[in-house]
Design a protein around this motif. Sequence first.
Motif, PDB file in Angstrom:
ATOM      1  N   VAL A   1       0.807  -1.110   0.053  1.00 18.66           N
ATOM      2  CA  VAL A   1      -0.142  -0.130  -0.063  1.00 18.66           C
ATOM      3  C   VAL A   1       0.925   1.076   0.038  1.00 18.66           C
ATOM      4  CG1 VAL A   1      -1.836   1.101   1.283  1.00 18.66           C
ATOM      5  CG2 VAL A   1      -1.820  -1.240   1.254  1.00 18.66           C
ATOM      6  N   ASP A   2       0.350   2.338  -0.702  1.00 21.40           N
ATOM      7  CA  ASP A   2       1.002   3.650  -0.755  1.00 21.40           C
ATOM      8  C   ASP A   2       0.877   4.493   0.794  1.00 21.40           C
ATOM      9  OD1 ASP A   2       2.308   5.982  -1.212  1.00 21.40           O
ATOM     10  OD2 ASP A   2       1.618   6.356  -2.956  1.00 21.40           O
ATOM     11  N   TRP A   3       1.713   3.940   1.533  1.00 20.92           N
ATOM     12  CA  TRP A   3       1.346   4.661   2.899  1.00 20.92           C
ATOM     13  C   TRP A   3       1.782   6.282   2.801  1.00 20.92           C
ATOM     14  CZ3 TRP A   3      -2.003   2.222   5.175  1.00 20.92           C
ATOM     15  CH2 TRP A   3      -2.015   0.852   5.224  1.00 20.92           C
ATOM     16  N   ASP A   4       2.444   6.719   1.915  1.00 19.54           N
ATOM     17  CA  ASP A   4       2.757   7.918   1.836  1.00 19.54           C
ATOM     18  C   ASP A   4       1.644   8.808   1.241  1.00 19.54           C
ATOM     19  OD1 ASP A   4       5.494   7.935   2.573  1.00 19.54           O
ATOM     20  OD2 ASP A   4       6.371   7.469   0.576  1.00 19.54           O
ATOM     21  N   GLU A   5       0.858   8.105   0.448  1.00 24.84           N
ATOM     22  CA  GLU A   5      -0.415   8.769  -0.001  1.00 24.84           C
ATOM     23  C   GLU A   5      -1.418   8.700   1.067  1.00 24.84           C
ATOM     24  OE1 GLU A   5      -4.253   7.841  -2.976  1.00 24.84           O
ATOM     25  OE2 GLU A   5      -2.382   6.886  -3.155  1.00 24.84           O
ATOM     26  N   PHE A   6      -1.583   7.745   2.013  1.00 33.49           N
ATOM     27  CA  PHE A   6      -2.453   7.560   3.157  1.00 33.49           C
ATOM     28  C   PHE A   6      -2.205   8.769   4.066  1.00 33.49           C
ATOM     29  CE2 PHE A   6      -2.818   6.177   7.378  1.00 33.49           C
ATOM     30  CZ  PHE A   6      -4.282   5.723   7.432  1.00 33.49           C
ATOM     31  N   LYS A   7      -0.752   8.810   4.424  1.00 31.95           N
ATOM     32  CA  LYS A   7      -0.494  10.279   5.227  1.00 31.95           C
ATOM     33  C   LYS A   7      -0.962  11.404   4.718  1.00 31.95           C
ATOM     34  CE  LYS A   7       3.319   7.569   7.245  1.00 31.95           C
ATOM     35  NZ  LYS A   7       4.821   7.423   7.258  1.00 31.95           N
ATOM     36  N   ARG A   8      -0.842  11.680   3.301  1.00 32.73           N
ATOM     37  CA  ARG A   8      -0.996  13.002   2.719  1.00 32.73           C
ATOM     38  C   ARG A   8      -2.678  13.018   2.885  1.00 32.73           C
ATOM     39  NH1 ARG A   8       2.197  11.248  -1.335  1.00 32.73           N
ATOM     40  NH2 ARG A   8       0.621  10.673  -2.704  1.00 32.73           N
ATOM     41  N   VAL A   9      -3.235  12.186   2.725  1.00 32.80           N
ATOM     42  CA  VAL A   9      -4.704  12.320   2.599  1.00 32.80           C
ATOM     43  C   VAL A   9      -5.280  12.545   4.007  1.00 32.80           C
ATOM     44  CG1 VAL A   9      -7.072  11.139   2.250  1.00 32.80           C
ATOM     45  CG2 VAL A   9      -5.068  10.857   0.449  1.00 32.80           C
ATOM     46  N   VAL A  10      -4.614  11.573   4.924  1.00 31.59           N
ATOM     47  CA  VAL A  10      -5.175  11.733   6.494  1.00 31.59           C
ATOM     48  C   VAL A  10      -4.842  13.184   7.012  1.00 31.59           C
ATOM     49  CG1 VAL A  10      -4.776  10.915   8.862  1.00 31.59           C
ATOM     50  CG2 VAL A  10      -5.194   9.100   6.833  1.00 31.59           C
ATOM     51  N   SER A  11      -3.785  13.986   6.433  1.00 26.21           N
ATOM     52  CA  SER A  11      -3.228  14.974   7.105  1.00 26.21           C
ATOM     53  C   SER A  11      -4.045  16.308   6.396  1.00 26.21           C
ATOM     54  CB  SER A  11      -1.702  15.170   6.926  1.00 26.21           C
ATOM     55  OG  SER A  11      -1.305  15.030   5.666  1.00 26.21           O
ATOM     56  N   GLY A  12      -5.096  15.825   5.571  1.00 25.40           N
ATOM     57  CA  GLY A  12      -5.514  16.826   4.931  1.00 25.40           C
ATOM     58  C   GLY A  12      -5.322  17.290   3.391  1.00 25.40           C
ATOM     59  N   ASN A  13      -4.425  16.671   2.800  1.00 22.37           N
ATOM     60  CA  ASN A  13      -4.143  16.960   1.612  1.00 22.37           C
ATOM     61  C   ASN A  13      -4.502  16.012   0.440  1.00 22.37           C
ATOM     62  OD1 ASN A  13      -2.593  19.465   2.305  1.00 22.37           O
ATOM     63  ND2 ASN A  13      -1.120  17.872   3.269  1.00 22.37           N
ATOM     64  N   GLY A  14      -5.677  15.327   0.493  1.00 22.44           N
ATOM     65  CA  GLY A  14      -6.243  14.582  -0.336  1.00 22.44           C
ATOM     66  C   GLY A  14      -6.967  15.310  -1.602  1.00 22.44           C
ATOM     67  N   PRO A  15      -7.446  14.664  -2.495  1.00 29.02           N
ATOM     68  CA  PRO A  15      -8.155  15.377  -3.501  1.00 29.02           C
ATOM     69  C   PRO A  15      -9.396  16.249  -3.220  1.00 29.02           C
ATOM     70  CG  PRO A  15      -7.843  12.914  -4.211  1.00 29.02           C
ATOM     71  CD  PRO A  15      -7.470  13.179  -2.517  1.00 29.02           C
ATOM     72  N   CYS A  16     -10.189  15.854  -2.201  1.00 29.09           N
ATOM     73  CA  CYS A  16     -11.233  16.437  -1.768  1.00 29.09           C
ATOM     74  C   CYS A  16     -11.490  16.755  -0.382  1.00 29.09           C
ATOM     75  CB  CYS A  16     -12.412  15.676  -1.953  1.00 29.09           C
ATOM     76  SG  CYS A  16     -12.636  15.178  -3.757  1.00 29.09           S
ATOM     77  N   ASN A  17     -10.284  16.809   0.253  1.00 32.97           N
ATOM     78  CA  ASN A  17     -10.491  17.230   1.942  1.00 32.97           C
ATOM     79  C   ASN A  17     -10.920  18.495   2.174  1.00 32.97           C
ATOM     80  OD1 ASN A  17      -8.242  15.135   1.664  1.00 32.97           O
ATOM     81  ND2 ASN A  17      -8.268  15.265   3.825  1.00 32.97           N
ATOM     82  N   ALA A  18     -10.511  19.446   1.351  1.00 30.06           N
ATOM     83  CA  ALA A  18     -11.108  20.733   1.768  1.00 30.06           C
ATOM     84  C   ALA A  18     -12.481  20.947   1.097  1.00 30.06           C
ATOM     85  CB  ALA A  18     -10.210  21.865   0.897  1.00 30.06           C
ATOM     86  N   GLN A  19     -12.911  20.276   0.055  1.00 28.11           N
ATOM     87  CA  GLN A  19     -14.340  20.444  -0.252  1.00 28.11           C
ATOM     88  C   GLN A  19     -15.203  19.751   0.663  1.00 28.11           C
ATOM     89  OE1 GLN A  19     -14.596  18.589  -4.298  1.00 28.11           O
ATOM     90  NE2 GLN A  19     -16.841  17.829  -3.672  1.00 28.11           N
ATOM     91  N   ARG A  20     -14.736  18.595   1.373  1.00 31.69           N
ATOM     92  CA  ARG A  20     -15.553  17.917   2.151  1.00 31.69           C
ATOM     93  C   ARG A  20     -15.961  18.716   3.497  1.00 31.69           C
ATOM     94  NH1 ARG A  20     -16.906  14.970  -1.909  1.00 31.69           N
ATOM     95  NH2 ARG A  20     -15.997  13.028  -2.354  1.00 31.69           N
ATOM     96  N   ILE A  21     -14.881  19.283   4.131  1.00 32.85           N
ATOM     97  CA  ILE A  21     -15.156  20.020   5.263  1.00 32.85           C
ATOM     98  C   ILE A  21     -15.554  21.290   4.922  1.00 32.85           C
ATOM     99  CG2 ILE A  21     -13.741  21.164   6.858  1.00 32.85           C
ATOM    100  CD1 ILE A  21     -13.637  18.309   7.498  1.00 32.85           C
ATOM    101  N   ALA A  22     -15.492  21.929   3.840  1.00 31.49           N
ATOM    102  CA  ALA A  22     -16.087  23.232   3.397  1.00 31.49           C
ATOM    103  C   ALA A  22     -17.815  22.995   3.320  1.00 31.49           C
ATOM    104  CB  ALA A  22     -15.576  23.705   2.381  1.00 31.49           C
ATOM    105  N   HIS A  23     -17.999  21.911   2.783  1.00 31.52           N
ATOM    106  CA  HIS A  23     -19.446  21.456   2.586  1.00 31.52           C
ATOM    107  C   HIS A  23     -20.045  21.140   3.846  1.00 31.52           C
ATOM    108  CE1 HIS A  23     -23.018  19.996   0.068  1.00 31.52           C
ATOM    109  NE2 HIS A  23     -23.167  19.255   1.194  1.00 31.52           N
ATOM    110  N   ARG A  24     -19.488  20.478   4.689  1.00 27.55           N
ATOM    111  CA  ARG A  24     -19.984  20.047   6.135  1.00 27.55           C
ATOM    112  C   ARG A  24     -20.133  21.558   6.982  1.00 27.55           C
ATOM    113  NH1 ARG A  24     -22.739  19.383   9.285  1.00 27.55           N
ATOM    114  NH2 ARG A  24     -22.995  18.325  11.203  1.00 27.55           N
TER     115      ARG A  24
END
Length: 325
Positions: A276-299
Amino acid sequence: MTGPAADSADAGQRPELTGLEHDFEGTIASERRIEPRDWMPDAYRKTMIRQIAQHAHSEIIGMQPEGNWVTRAPSLRRKAILLAKVQDEAGHGLYLYSAAETLGADREDLTNRLITGAQKYSSIFNYPTLTFADVGVIGWLVDGAAICNQVPLCRSSYGPYARAMIRICKEESFHQRQGYELLLTMMRGTEAQREMVQDATNRWWWPSLMMFGPPDAASPNTEQSMRWRIKRHTNDELRQRFVDMTVPQAEALGVTLPDPQLRWNDTRGNYDFGAVDWDEFKRVVSGNGPCNAQRIAHRRAAHEDGAWVREAAAAHAAKRSEAAA
């Protein structure tokens, strides 16, 4: 001597335990449930709040990727199915927030922690849903991984959480079957539809494996959660179980899982699979995934837009309370 009986004996022989601590450890070791009025260590309470809140946040944020397709579903039947599923996810979030409240957590505080990024949710929901095939693959893979992860939680040591999980897992099983049925229908359709299913599978496979959390060696909470019977299996054990369960389903569906290293291992009696690409996992969990900002802004926007509803409900409850006094 090993197992719960040994744990119970060990707890009775540890002089450093107070009476309350001894009772708590004995309850855990004897496979009984910790209930809200029972004494529990602060660390246990904090761990449970963290896990339940993250789970609740994931259900609420998880409404967005598929909710995005409600207005674009290809038929009234598919629209009704998708609406029912999104509604179930909202209910799951409410069950779980209620369970967290039994530990003394405040629901408003938990919501604020979500929309400010102070608490996390599952990384899987930060990926976009590009086609309607994604709806089916989320049901098959994402909900399938959720079932694999959550069924053991029905035996979690904290009573309100374990009981909430029983209903949640029943509904998640329904969601998984819905997703798989949609994919079977698409695979019997046109070549373009089959390509959509394969493309969606390619994009969601690895994020689904990440849903179980980091590898055991890099998981700071697994050991303690296992000792407290909050979790029954490690992240890696659950990930392996999911792979073994899913490969035959993919073969029956007629899709190829995007892992050239995936093959049956006769010696282990399990499937081997790639890293598994754990570097990608860390990026997404830390808020830098494709839709992190969009999901939080919508909520956040939904929370702010709903302020008047909460205020009106509070005023109505106060009025009824005064009338009854």
